[in-house]
Write an enzyme that holds these catalytic residues in place. Structure first.
Site, short mmCIF file in Angstrom:
data_model
loop_
_atom_site.label_atom_id
_atom_site.label_comp_id
_atom_site.label_asym_id
_atom_site.label_seq_id
_atom_site.Cartn_x
_atom_site.Cartn_y
_atom_site.Cartn_z
N GLY A 71 93.22 24.70 14.42
CA GLY A 71 92.10 25.89 14.87
C GLY A 71 92.91 27.13 14.90
N PRO B 273 94.67 30.98 15.09
CG PRO B 273 95.97 32.07 13.83
CD PRO B 273 95.05 31.12 14.20
CB THR C 52 93.35 27.64 19.75
OG1 THR C 52 93.63 27.06 17.98
CG2 THR C 52 92.12 28.63 19.24
CB THR D 243 101.96 24.35 19.56
OG1 THR D 243 101.72 24.61 18.55
CG2 THR D 243 103.98 24.27 20.10
CD GLU E 6 86.40 56.87 16.22
OE1 GLU E 6 85.93 56.38 16.86
OE2 GLU E 6 87.49 57.35 15.68
P1 ATP Z 1 99.40 28.21 16.07
O1 ATP Z 1 98.68 27.67 15.17
O2 ATP Z 1 99.58 29.62 15.84
O3 ATP Z 1 100.77 27.30 16.61
P2 ATP Z 1 98.56 27.48 18.53
O4 ATP Z 1 96.90 26.54 18.55
O5 ATP Z 1 100.33 26.29 18.23
O6 ATP Z 1 99.33 28.47 17.38
P3 ATP Z 1 100.14 27.84 21.18
O7 ATP Z 1 101.83 28.24 20.70
O8 ATP Z 1 99.42 26.15 21.69
O9 ATP Z 1 99.23 27.79 19.95
O10 ATP Z 1 99.53 28.70 21.80
C1 ATP Z 1 100.40 30.06 22.30
C2 ATP Z 1 100.35 30.06 23.47
O11 ATP Z 1 98.91 30.49 24.50
C3 ATP Z 1 100.89 28.92 24.64
O12 ATP Z 1 102.18 29.02 25.24
C4 ATP Z 1 99.92 30.12 26.26
O13 ATP Z 1 100.79 30.23 26.76
C5 ATP Z 1 98.98 29.91 26.05
N1 ATP Z 1 97.22 29.19 25.43
C6 ATP Z 1 96.62 29.17 24.13
N2 ATP Z 1 95.54 28.35 24.59
C7 ATP Z 1 95.62 27.99 26.31
C8 ATP Z 1 95.71 27.30 26.94
N3 ATP Z 1 93.97 26.69 26.61
N4 ATP Z 1 95.58 27.05 28.04
C9 ATP Z 1 96.72 27.74 29.38
N5 ATP Z 1 97.22 28.88 27.99
C10 ATP Z 1 97.02 29.01 26.35
#
Ligand code: ATP
Length: 635
Positions: free
Chosen positions: A217, A219, A221, A224, A442
């Protein structure tokens, strides 16, 4: 360390017991004050460099020599040498001494010894010091290489995996309550835990337990976050490692770390291994084959991962969870069934999901009654979970800076603006002429987008510099999955509206449209070469979803097609620019009024535009609809 201490101690003792350093004197002084008194017992010429003078013991009470006989530790009185003379050369010294002796009243021959002396501790230090330095450097390098691993300080641990183990004692603090709006993904991930806990429920019918699950997905989303929540709820050991942690400057370390990770995981089975940003090692092997000399290490790491996931060894009870935002970059072998069997796609949240994410992140904040979660979710289309988390934090910071007790709706709106367009820079120096150009630019965007039906609704226009931009128009994008050619074209017109307005009003254009032109050009190429919208190119697409063709050298079309694509893009953009200009010429008066209002107020809203241009419900205004539409129908 201990033998360094011993060495230091020895040197110290030697220095303590060393006799008082002999006093250095000149030849003349020696001849006049010492030789004449007949006080010299012997002279030792050392290394042909200096002469050490030893005085006769009976002179110890002579007031002139009292100082040099001063007692020192354990030896009394100072046995000498008492004086030192630097000699030019031995011959000169001998000659001088002979001459001086002749002058003595009771001529006496002084015994002169010639010796070679070496400083033993300096000699030892000379060969020990480089050894010590080399040993220290060696230790340091190995420690560096091994940090983070189990027993990181050992010189041999750099081949060990650096994964963090979360288990009963060391638990993840995240739970599924912290994850919002990812219901389907959450369900699938929960199932993994079931696979591990009750495998017989699935295997009794002959099914095989999946070996790997990959979360894909954009970044932010929540990939992690989802994995951390699984770790918090799974009740099974959970290893977390990032793809880049396998990579080290030493060749072979990556593969060895993969082996070690799986070895540790098998010992703890049933368990989950989570590899974040797996694209760091899982990149397609054929990629950049021409330049890939340096990729051997990554490839061997990937090969090891492939073997571990589906090799001869059994990995019962180990499920690998991985996350990436570039699934197209991954090696197909990694994604085939038997390795990462399951692919879970996370998308940018829709309005309902954003609402749920807002609720999670608003939980710890102190809010006033003006906050409406549905409204906030509506204001943030295209935002990821991470963006929403950021907005909530930013709003809290803004409210704190304003010394408020509670966070209000306006703080959130300001936080959104700040994140979308950057910080307001009111102090930026802009000349009145430039300001006028920016205002018309603008206003051009505003008027064109207001008049075209399919362009996203405009929220506000500002000519206050923010971040890198000098002015901005805010739109509220609708959540659409499909776009027609007409939608693209009207969107291009709105983007070109800024430059067109400059030309219509000032008859010349500025460099301020760079960003607009870049966006339009990129998207125009997509319209022609990817979406199959162009009649001459036909319904063909040169898009490569597999991402295998990344060098940019091989084009999937011929020279002629390439030329045709360029021509068609240029023609389309130029035509649309002309149409936009015409539209603005027809609405020049409105354009001027909007620009004047902008110059006066700096920020204008939808309501202000409504007053000048009328309601945006084009269907209710057949005249205007006719006015615009023909200009945009594809020819
Ligand atoms: P990347 O691909 O850049 O590593 P990622 O998809 O792993 O990004 P995360 O590190 O999981 O992104 O998300 C970063 C932060 O965004 C989380 O710590 C959380 O605070 C917030 N966040 C993202 N998605 C959600 C969600 N579905 N519900 C609640 N918080 C979210």
């Amino acid at each position: 360390m201990w033998w360094l201490l011993v060495l230091g101690g020895l040197i110290l003792i030697q220095m303590l017991f060393k006799s008082e350093p002999a006093r250095e004197i000149s030849w003349q002084e020696f001849e006049k004050n010492i030789l004449v008194k007949n006080a010299v017992e012997k002279i030792v010429v050392v290394n042909q460099e200096y002469a050490e003078i030893f005085l006769k013991k009976e002179f110890r009470n002579d007031s002139a020599f009292k100082d040099v006989f001063k007692p020192i530790l354990g030896r009394e009185p100072n046995p000498g040498p008492h004086y030192v003379i630097q000699i030019g050369s031995v011959e000169t010294f001998d000659r001088n001494l002979e001459a001086a002796e002749k002058k003595l009243p009771n001529r006496e021959n002084i015994s002169v010894l010639y010796v070679k002396k070496s400083n033993w501790y300096w000699n030892i230090l000379e060969w020990v010091l480089p050894l010590i330095l080399m040993f220290a450097l060696w230790q340091y390098l190995f420690r560096k290489a091994g940090t983070g691993g189990p027993g990181g300080s050992s010189p041999f641990s750099f081949g060990k995996s650096t994964a963090t183990l979360l288990d009963k004692e060391n638990k993840s603090t995240f739970t599924f309550d912290d994850v919002a709006g990812l219901d389907e993904a959450e369900m699938e991930v929960r199932e993994i835990v079931d696979f591990l806990k009750n495998p017989q429920d699935f295997t009794r019918l002959g099914a095989k337990i999946p070996k790997g699950v990959i979360l894909v997905g954009p970044p932010g989303t929540g990939k992690t976050l989802l994995a951390k929540a699984v770790a918090g709820e799974a009740q099974v050991p959970f290893f977390i490692i990032s793809g880049s942690e396998f990579v080290e400057m030493f060749v072979g370390v990556g593969a060895s770390r993969v082996r070690d990770l799986f070895k540790r995981a098998k010992e703890k089975a049933p368990c989950i291994v989570f590899i974040d940003e797996i694209d760091a090692i899982g990149r397609s092997r054929s990629r950049n084959a021409y330049f890939s000399g340096s990729n051997d290490e990554r490839e061997s790491t990937l090969n090891q991962l492939l073997t571990e996931m589906d090799g001869f060894g059994t990995n019962t009870g180990v499920i690998v969870l991985a996350a990436t935002n570039r699934a197209d970059m991954l090696d197909p072998a990694l994604l085939r069934p038997g390795r990462f069997d399951r692919h879970i796609y996370l998308e940018l949240p829709n309005i309902k999901e954003r609402e749920a994410i807002f609720k999670v992140h608003l939980r710890p904040l102190i809010l006033d009654e003006t906050i409406d979660v549905t409204f906030l979710a509506g204001q943030t289309p295209g935002f990821s979970g991470a963006d929403i988390a950021n907005i909530c934090n930013e709003a809290a910071l803004i409210a704190a800076r304003r010394k408020k007790d509670k966070i209000a709706r306006q703080d959130f709106l300001d936080a959104i603006d700040r994140i979308v367009a950057g910080l307001e820079k009111k102090s930026k120096i802009i000349s009145p002429e430039e300001k006028k150009v920016i205002a018309y630019h603008e206003a051009g965007h505003a008027v064109v987008s207001w008049l075209l039906k399919t362009v996203d609704p405009l929220v506000k226009v500002s000519i206050i510099p923010r971040g890198k931009s000098l002015g901005a128009a805010w739109y509220l994008p609708e959540e659409k999955q499909l776009r027609t050619l007409n939608v693209f074209k009207e969107h291009f017109c709105a983007t070109l509206g800024g430059r067109a307005a400059e030309e219509v009003i000032f008859s010349e254009v500025s460099s301020g449209a760079l960003d607009d032109l870049e966006k339009v050009t990129k998207e125009a190429y997509m319209v022609v070469a990817y979406y199959g919208f162009n009649e001459k190119i036909g319904p063909v697409s040169f898009y490569d979803s597999s991402g295998q063709r990344d060098t940019g050298f091989q084009k999937p079309y011929s020279e002629e097609t390439g030329k045709l694509i360029d021509e068609e893009v240029r023609k389309m953009v130029t035509d649309l620019y002309g149409q936009t200009k015409q539209l603005l010429i027809r609405n020049k008066e409105s354009l001027t009024r909007v620009a004047e209002l902008l110059l006066q107020k700096e920020v204008i809203f939808k309501e202000d535009l409504e007053k000048i241009l009328g309601s945006r419900m084009l269907e209710q205004e057949p005249d205007r609809k006719n006015e615009i539409k023909p200009a945009l129908i594809p020819v």
